[in-house]
Structure formats: structure tokens, C-alpha cells
Design a protein around this motif. Structure first.
Motif, PDB file in Angstrom:
ATOM      1  N   ILE A 450     -18.310  11.292 -11.106  1.00 45.93           N
ATOM      2  CA  ILE A 450     -18.826  10.214 -10.252  1.00 45.93           C
ATOM      3  C   ILE A 450     -17.848   9.038 -10.291  1.00 45.93           C
ATOM      4  O   ILE A 450     -17.401   8.625 -11.368  1.00 45.93           O
ATOM      5  N   PHE A 451     -17.529   8.490  -9.120  1.00 42.70           N
ATOM      6  CA  PHE A 451     -16.577   7.378  -9.022  1.00 42.70           C
ATOM      7  C   PHE A 451     -17.264   6.114  -8.508  1.00 42.70           C
ATOM      8  O   PHE A 451     -18.109   6.160  -7.615  1.00 42.70           O
ATOM      9  N   LYS A 452     -16.846   5.018  -9.075  1.00 46.62           N
ATOM     10  CA  LYS A 452     -17.201   3.686  -8.591  1.00 46.62           C
ATOM     11  C   LYS A 452     -15.874   2.965  -8.357  1.00 46.62           C
ATOM     12  O   LYS A 452     -14.800   3.514  -8.628  1.00 46.62           O
ATOM     13  N   PHE A 453     -15.929   1.747  -7.848  1.00 45.27           N
ATOM     14  CA  PHE A 453     -14.713   0.933  -7.731  1.00 45.27           C
ATOM     15  C   PHE A 453     -15.013  -0.427  -8.347  1.00 45.27           C
ATOM     16  O   PHE A 453     -15.777  -1.209  -7.803  1.00 45.27           O
ATOM     17  N   VAL A 504     -16.382   7.057 -13.369  1.00 47.98           N
ATOM     18  CA  VAL A 504     -14.952   6.770 -13.452  1.00 47.98           C
ATOM     19  C   VAL A 504     -14.654   5.606 -12.514  1.00 47.98           C
ATOM     20  O   VAL A 504     -15.016   5.630 -11.334  1.00 47.98           O
ATOM     21  N   ASP A 505     -13.992   4.596 -13.039  1.00 48.76           N
ATOM     22  CA  ASP A 505     -13.649   3.422 -12.246  1.00 48.76           C
ATOM     23  C   ASP A 505     -12.312   3.675 -11.545  1.00 48.76           C
ATOM     24  O   ASP A 505     -11.253   3.668 -12.168  1.00 48.76           O
ATOM     25  N   LEU A 506     -12.367   3.915 -10.243  1.00 50.63           N
ATOM     26  CA  LEU A 506     -11.148   4.196  -9.484  1.00 50.63           C
ATOM     27  C   LEU A 506     -10.203   3.000  -9.481  1.00 50.63           C
ATOM     28  O   LEU A 506      -8.977   3.167  -9.401  1.00 50.63           O
ATOM     29  N   LYS A 511      -5.011   0.690 -11.590  1.00 48.49           N
ATOM     30  CA  LYS A 511      -4.322  -0.228 -12.502  1.00 48.49           C
ATOM     31  C   LYS A 511      -3.438   0.525 -13.495  1.00 48.49           C
ATOM     32  O   LYS A 511      -2.363   0.054 -13.867  1.00 48.49           O
ATOM     33  N   LYS A 512      -3.877   1.679 -13.925  1.00 49.56           N
ATOM     34  CA  LYS A 512      -3.140   2.443 -14.937  1.00 49.56           C
ATOM     35  C   LYS A 512      -1.890   3.119 -14.386  1.00 49.56           C
ATOM     36  O   LYS A 512      -0.866   3.191 -15.070  1.00 49.56           O
ATOM     37  N   TYR A 513      -1.974   3.630 -13.139  1.00 47.78           N
ATOM     38  CA  TYR A 513      -0.932   4.555 -12.694  1.00 47.78           C
ATOM     39  C   TYR A 513      -0.262   4.209 -11.367  1.00 47.78           C
ATOM     40  O   TYR A 513       0.695   4.886 -10.984  1.00 47.78           O
ATOM     41  N   LEU A 645      -8.459   8.689  -2.783  1.00 50.21           N
ATOM     42  CA  LEU A 645      -8.336   9.979  -3.467  1.00 50.21           C
ATOM     43  C   LEU A 645      -7.469  10.949  -2.658  1.00 50.21           C
ATOM     44  O   LEU A 645      -6.593  11.632  -3.204  1.00 50.21           O
ATOM     45  N   GLU A 646      -7.697  11.013  -1.340  1.00 48.63           N
ATOM     46  CA  GLU A 646      -6.902  11.896  -0.488  1.00 48.63           C
ATOM     47  C   GLU A 646      -5.426  11.522  -0.537  1.00 48.63           C
ATOM     48  O   GLU A 646      -4.549  12.398  -0.551  1.00 48.63           O
ATOM     49  N   TYR A 647      -5.148  10.253  -0.540  1.00 46.96           N
ATOM     50  CA  TYR A 647      -3.762   9.779  -0.628  1.00 46.96           C
ATOM     51  C   TYR A 647      -3.130  10.238  -1.928  1.00 46.96           C
ATOM     52  O   TYR A 647      -2.011  10.770  -1.948  1.00 46.96           O
TER      53      TYR A 647
END
Length: 654
Positions: A450-453, A504-506, A511-513, A645-647
Motif C-alpha cells: 500500500i502506498f501513500k504520499f 510505503v511513503d512514495l 527522497k532516497k533515490y 510508479l510507471e515512470y
């Protein structure tokens, strides 16, 4: 007649130079059209009306807003009475002018009550003065405002004994009726000013008050005796004198620029405003104080560096341009497995200096992160509201209300569905528990990631968790278990947990990658999405086609709708392309509507729309239009995450 009012005094304390720019048409002001600030201001009107109802014998001085002398004279006549309560009492002396929210006179004893749409907890002994003995920073400007009011009144009536109070929302009180918020309707008057329509004039019918009155004499006395200063180099009375003189003379004060104040200055221009000939107060200050030229303004500076904690120190040392910064100056450190804060800052600095608009991607790190995700992937976004006056019985001021979510799924084969959505548009219904039931229903069917932003969604389910603990819902335990499965506990929670499907915080993944120069240091989805769209050939090609041709289902847009519009070879931000709320209505229909909302393209407009949906006498047609606009806006928020995500999947990690 030019006078230093309390609002101008507060503005001048922030930065005296702002007094030169305020209320001048030629200078841009970004606070004027801020939807979120407008929503807060409307809450202020409502709290003020409820506060007045506590004093039914109060006399309101209204009209003639800019006739300072007439208003002061009206007040003076009323104050000849031994005992009186006045709303909007006016005092004018030596070009200082104030209006008080509530003034209670018993002989020479005065209660000065300032009403604010802020909140406090009576159990907190350190609301205004902290444990270390200094003013709490978040209250500083409000307390100086009230000190200014007391000072002016004392000049007019030296023999009075004046005791200052704050009246505001008590977060430990509960509303004892449904629909308290909607007893106070925001409306436009004939002269286009905002006003309040009260549906109830008898406060006894509003149940237990959610407002509280707090004596702030100690803090105000400390301000007036310079125990507490706003600026270290300026006393209270001195600040009034200097700010008044500068404003009366319409003189640029030449207050020194600073990183923190200038970074947040509202007197800046957008590109569109510059093209229209608007002036920038920010630029005026830097031309006058730093002799900046047009070339300097085009040179990358430190103000937009993300999370730049050393900005103030470097600015004080004369380091303002990015080209003058070294890795050592920002405390550059690397972290294993992800971008550190300072690594990300340095990437931003270097790319900006070198005019390099290519994206930074830690492909290996991003790939490793993505391999841990379990399909189908779920993307969720919540729309929420917090208001000073609760919508529902047994709710507290500024308690979280979750009224809407959108949910997209992304399957391993690339299939995308707008899988589900929820919205509560019924007035008087507390939505949170049904909100979680519906969320559980659509997310508990599989173990997909599950993703949030950003952190908002986790904050909200934590708030609902606490509400459930206090409830008598039949399925409270099942709902609590579900919340703990998809979230982690906040720091001060009595119970601690981290769910096996913790969202999971998108935003944190980005920020990480990943770093995109077009986002200009921001990690807001409203900036990240347009930046990625600008960089992504895949997304531009796919989403510039009609919905029917890209096989991405939608619950709110017809099959002919195109998400991405290209103008002058540039992608238009899809949030700006969202349909107007009343796009197909006649002018007469719009004129008769209650909501006065043109479009919903940000969170501030969404929470305002929800507040209007609580109107019981809104027509079904208008309610449907507002609901439709909210659903479209929220759908775009989750589709935006899918696009990101698609990108990643189709262009970065192949």
C-alpha cells in the motif's frame, strides 16, 4: 488618514519592510489568494460569532470601517456607560488605531478579550510561556497583538485596569449538538465582503461551549516590560514608535534581510505576475540592500534548497548564491543505501549551477526497493478536515475528520484500475468509522503493498485509531486491528506498533533515490508530478491519449477525457486542467449556489468544499456538483502516484 493598526503592527514585527509593500496594488502578495489561509480565516469568522454569543448584551460597532475617527467617537460615547460590553470597540490616539474583539467594562475594570480560531488544552500549563521561561514561538505574534491593543487603550484611558484574555477553541471540550459548525454560515454580502449568517441566536440551544477563555496577563505584562522581546534589539514601545513613523511616512524601513524571513516573504511575484507588471517586494529589498541586478536574480540562490538547515548561518556570512557553497559548508555526509539530506542538497546545488536538468537516479537502490513490493500495488489518498467548531456531536475542536479516499491498483502486468473510492457528503454524519470500514473492505482482500504520499495518511489512521478506542462501535476491535496492520504508531502513542503492511511513503522513496531539477527542491506531489511529466516521454505519450485508448479505468471521467494536455510543447499541470465545479451551469444557477467554490485543485479547496457540504439546505444538484469535483480531484491524486510508479518502472528501472 494613515494609522498603525494592530494587523500592520504584527506585519511590521515580522519584517518592518513589509509595511512599505502592504496594501499597494503594484506589489504582489501571495497570501491574498491562498486557499488554505482563506479556509482558516473563515473558521475565524465562525469562532468570533460564537464567542459573541457568550455575551448576548454586547453592542456591535459596525460599518464605516475606514473612518477611524468616527469609529473611535462611537466607542467613546458607548464607554460613558458604567457597565457595557462592546464588540469591535475602536480606539484612536497618536495615529495608533485598534479594534477589539470583545471589550467588557465594569467601571474602570476592563476585560480585553481577543478571539482566535486557534486551540489550547486547559491541562497544559505551558501553552504560552514554555518550561524554560520564554514565550512559545507559535503564540508570539498573537500575544504581541494583544499587548499592542492594551497599550493603545491604556494611552486613551490611563486610569483603567485592563486584563487581557484569549478566547479560543478548547481541545478538551466536546460539542453537545450536531451541526454546531453549520450554525454560522459564511456568505458574501452585497458589497462583496465576507459575512456571517447565524442560524441560531440563543447560545443555550448550542449546548456545552467548545470555547474557553484564558487569562494571558502574565505574558502580556512581560511583553510590555520588555521581559519578552520580538526582536532582541528592539523594545516593545520602541517598536511601536519606529513602525508607526515608518508607516506614516510611507518609508522603506531598510530592515536587514535574513534567510528565514526572506525565504517565506509573501511579497514575491510569480512569473505570470511579473509579466503583468507586478512588483516584487523581495526584489526591492535585495536591490536596495545588496545592490542585486537582474543578473543576480537569475543566479541560483540558496532560498530554494530543500530542508536547508544551514541557510541562516551561511546567509549571515554573506553566502547567498549556490556557486559560493562548498560541500563542507553544508556539512556534506553520505549514507549507505540512500541519499542523505546533504547529498540531496548537493545534487540540487550542482545541477542548478550547471543548468543541468537531467534527473539523478540511484537505479540500484530504487530497483532493490521496488523488488520488495508485493503486487497488486495499492495507491491511496485521503481528503480530511479539521475545524474549530465541530460538525458532529461528541467531537472536539480540530479533531481529524476523514471524509474521502481514492484508491488505484497497479497489477504486475501493468493493468491499472481506479479500484474504489469513498466520500461522505451527508451533513451531520461523522464519517471516520465508515471511512475505515470501506478502506478495510478494499485493502484487506490481498497482501499487496500500500502506498501513500507523505505522512498524512498515517497520521489520519492514528487519529481514527484513538477515536475508535473511545467509541462503542461493534466492530471497533476489527477496525483497530486493520489500522495497526497498515500503519505504524505515532511517537506519543500509548501502544506501539508497525504493521506488516505499513504503508510505503512514495515521497520518502523519491527522497532516497531520485532527484528531478524541475521540482526545484520541492517534494510535494503537486511539484513532483509536473516535474516528472516534463521529463518522461513515456507518460507524455501515454496520458496525452483519451482514457478509452490507454486502458486505465476511471470512476469519475468519461472515456474521452485526456489527462495530459500539451500547450506550446509543454505539458499542462493536470491539476490545473481539472474541470470547474460548475462548468455546465448558467450564471443564474451559480449565483444562487451556497458554496461559492469555482474549482477544487488543492487540499485547502477540498476541505472548504467539505465544510460547505455540511449545509443541510444545499440543493441536491449543488451537492452532486461539489461531490463530483471532490471525487475527480482525489482520483487525480492517486493516479499521480501511479504515474510516478510507471515512470520508475518504464524509464528508470528497466
Amino acid at each position: 488618514m494613515r494609522v498603525l493598526t494592530k494587523s500592520r503592527f504584527k506585519l511590521g514585527l515580522e519584517c518592518p519592510n513589509k509595511l512599505f509593500y502592504t496594501k499597494k496594488e503594484q506589489y504582489a502578495n501571495q497570501k491574498v489568494n491562498d486557499a488554505f489561509l482563506q479556509a482558516l480565516a473563515q473558521g475565524g469568522f465562525q469562532v468570533e460569532e460564537l464567542a459573541r454569543m457568550h455575551y448576548p448584551k454586547g453592542v456591535l460597532i459596525e460599518g464605516n470601517d475606514w473612518d477611524y475617527e468616527r469609529l473611535a467617537e462611537q466607542t467613546k460615547i458607548l464607554l460613558l456607560q458604567e457597565n457595557i460590553i462592546i464588540f469591535e470597540a475602536a480606539f484612536l490616539i497618536d495615529n495608533l488605531f485598534i479594534r477589539t474583539d470583545i471589550l467588557i467594562k465594569h467601571g474602570n475594570n476592563i476585560k480585553l478579550i481577543e478571539v482566535k480560531a486557534k486551540s489550547y488544552k486547559p491541562s497544559n500549563d505551558y501553552t504560552f510561556i514554555g518550561k524554560k521561561g520564554s514565550l512559545v514561538s507559535s503564540w508570539k505574534s498573537y500575544l504581541f497583538d494583544i499587548a499592542f491593543q492594551k497599550y493603545v487603550i491604556q494611552l486613551v484611558y490611563p486610569g483603567w485596569s485592563i486584563n487581557p484574555y484569549l478566547m479560543m477553541a478548547n481541545k478538551e471540550a466536546k460539542a453537545s449538538i450536531d451541526g454546531l459548525n453549520q450554525m454560522f454560515r459564511i456568505s458574501k454580502q452585497a458589497d462583496n465582503r465576507t459575512g456571517i449568517v447565524k442560524l441560531e441566536s440563543d447560545i443555550s440551544k448550542l449546548g456545552t461551549s467548545v470555547l474557553g477563555k484564558v487569562d494571558i496577563s502574565q505574558a502580556v505584562e512581560g511583553i510590555m516590560t520588555d521581559k519578552y522581546k520580538f526582536h532582541d534589539n528592539m523594545g516593545f514601545v520602541e517598536s511601536i514608535t519606529l513602525l508607526k513613523e515608518a508607516y506614516l511616512e510611507d518609508r522603506y524601513y531598510n530592515w536587514p534581510t535574513s534567510y528565514r524571513a526572506c525565504k517565506s516573504c509573501e511579497f514575491k511575484t510569480t512569473d505570470a505576475e511579473e509579466n503583468e507588471g507586478k512588483l516584487s517586494g523581495f526584489k526591492t529589498c535585495f536591490r536596495k540592500q545588496h545592490q542585486w541586478t537582474d543578473t543576480d536574480f537569475d543566479t541560483p540562490n540558496t532560498f530554494d534548497i530543500w530542508d536547508f538547515r544551514r541557510g541562516e548561518k551561511l546567509f549571515s556570512e554573506g553566502v547567498i548564491f549556490k556557486k559560493d557553497i562548498t560541500p563542507e559548508a553544508i556539512g556534506y555526509k553520505e549514507e549507505a543505501g540512500k541519499l542523505s539530506r546533504t547529498e540531496r542538497q548537493w545534487i540540487q546545488i550542482e545541477k542548478n549551477i550547471n543548468e543541468d536538468n537531467t534527473c539523478y537516479v540511484d537505479v540500484d537502490g530504487l530497483k532493490q526497493e521496488m523488488t520488495s513490493w508485493i503486487y497488486p500495488l495499492h495507491f491511496i489518498d485521503f481528503e480530511t478536515s479539521t475545524v474549530a467548531l465541530p460538525f458532529n456531536k461528541d467531537r472536539r475542536p480540530y479533531e481529524q475528520i476523514a471524509f474521502q479516499f481514492s484508491h488505484h491498483t497497479y497489477h504486475e502486468d501493468g493493468t491499472i484500475h481506479h479500484a474504489s473510492e469513498y466520500i461522505n457528503n451527508k451533513p451531520g454524519v461523522f464519517p471516520n468509522f465508515e471511512f475505515v470500514r470501506q478502506l478495510k473492505k478494499v485493502l484487506a482482500a490481498d497482501d499487496g503493498t500500500i502506498f501513500k504520499f507523505a505522512a498524512h495518511e498515517n497520521t489520519i489512521v492514528n487519529a481514527i485509531y484513538e477515536q475508535l478506542l473511545d467509541s462503542d462501535e461493534n466492530d471497533k476491535n476489527e477496525l483497530i486491528d486493520f489500522i495497526q496492520t497498515i500503519s505504524h504508531s505515532k511517537r506519543n502513542s500509548v501502544t506501539t506498533w508497525r504493521g506488516n503492511r505499513d504503508m510505503v511513503d512514495l515521497c520518502e522513496v523519491i527522497k532516497k533515490y531520485y532527484y528531478n531539477p524541475y521540482a526545484k527542491g520541492s517534494n510535494s506531489i503537486k511539484m513532483v508530478l509536473p516535474a516528472i511529466l516534463k521529463s518522461s516521454a513515456f507518460l507524455k505519450d501515454k496520458y496525452s491519449k483519451a482514457i478509452r485508448d490507454i486502458k486505465v479505468s476511471s470512476k469519475n471521467f468519461d472515456s474521452n477525457y485526456i489527462w495530459l494536455k500539451i500547450e506550446d510543447k509543454e505539458v499542462v499541470n493536470p491539476y490545473k486542467s481539472l474541470p470547474k465545479v460548475f462548468e455546465d451551469w448558467t450564471e443564474e444557477q451559480i449565483e444562487l449556489s451556497l458554496s461559492e467554490i469555482e474549482d477544487i485543485a488543492d487540499g485547502g479547496a477540498a476541505l472548504t468544499a467539505y465544510g460547505k457540504l455540511q449545509y443541510t439546505n444545499m440543493s441536491n444538484q449543488e451537492r452532486e456538483q461539489l461531490t463530483s469535483a471532490l471525487l475527480k480531484y482525489c482520483e487525480l491524486d492517486t493516479l499521480a502516484m501511479v504515474m510516478i510508479l510507471e515512470y520508475f518502472k518504464n524509464e528508470l528501472v528497466i
